[in-house]
Write a protein that holds these residues in place. Sequence first.
Motif, short mmCIF file in Angstrom:
data_model
loop_
_atom_site.label_atom_id
_atom_site.label_comp_id
_atom_site.label_asym_id
_atom_site.label_seq_id
_atom_site.Cartn_x
_atom_site.Cartn_y
_atom_site.Cartn_z
N ALA A 7 0.84 -1.20 0.00
CA ALA A 7 0.00 0.00 0.00
C ALA A 7 0.88 1.25 0.00
CB ALA A 7 -0.90 0.00 1.22
N ILE A 8 0.36 2.29 -0.64
CA ILE A 8 1.04 3.58 -0.61
C ILE A 8 0.04 4.62 -0.13
CG2 ILE A 8 2.67 2.98 -2.43
CD1 ILE A 8 0.97 4.67 -4.34
N SER A 9 0.54 5.71 0.39
CA SER A 9 -0.34 6.76 0.90
C SER A 9 -0.98 7.53 -0.26
CB SER A 9 0.45 7.73 1.78
OG SER A 9 1.33 8.49 0.98
N LEU A 10 -2.07 8.19 0.04
CA LEU A 10 -2.73 9.00 -0.97
C LEU A 10 -1.80 10.12 -1.45
CD1 LEU A 10 -5.26 9.67 -2.58
CD2 LEU A 10 -6.05 11.01 -0.64
N LEU A 11 -1.09 10.72 -0.54
CA LEU A 11 -0.14 11.77 -0.91
C LEU A 11 0.91 11.23 -1.88
CD1 LEU A 11 1.00 14.62 -0.60
CD2 LEU A 11 2.26 13.80 1.38
N LEU A 20 -3.40 12.80 -11.16
CA LEU A 20 -3.87 13.06 -9.81
C LEU A 20 -3.26 14.33 -9.24
CD1 LEU A 20 -3.89 9.48 -8.22
CD2 LEU A 20 -5.85 10.86 -8.93
N SER A 21 -2.01 14.57 -9.56
CA SER A 21 -1.35 15.79 -9.10
C SER A 21 -2.05 17.03 -9.65
CB SER A 21 0.12 15.77 -9.51
OG SER A 21 0.75 16.95 -9.10
N ARG A 22 -2.41 16.98 -10.93
CA ARG A 22 -3.11 18.11 -11.56
C ARG A 22 -4.48 18.31 -10.92
NH1 ARG A 22 -3.46 22.91 -13.23
NH2 ARG A 22 -4.82 23.28 -14.98
#
Length: 104
Positions: A7-11, A20-22
Amino acid sequence: MIRRNHAISLLQATQESETLSRLCDLAEESAQRLKSIEPLLPGPLRACVRPGPIDGSVWCLLLDNNAVAAKVKQLLPALQAHLRTKGWEVSAIRLKVQTSATPR
């Protein structure tokens, strides 16, 4: 697309994905625009207006009901002018009434 077994964080996900960054940047800009115009909104209406999506030079405000929409519609020229003085290129502000989806 990179497959991961952990798992990775949403950030972290937003930082690694250009799309997603945009989207995060646009959401933040929309919130900043709303904060900028809040002093121009009558006090009781402020809680009924939320920031919406930005599509090019068109910004959308999400409103709680039609009465709020009618009042905000009267303020649109002043809101657009204010945003332009703050450096945002806004050719139009769309208003969208969002009804709550409460079960009956």
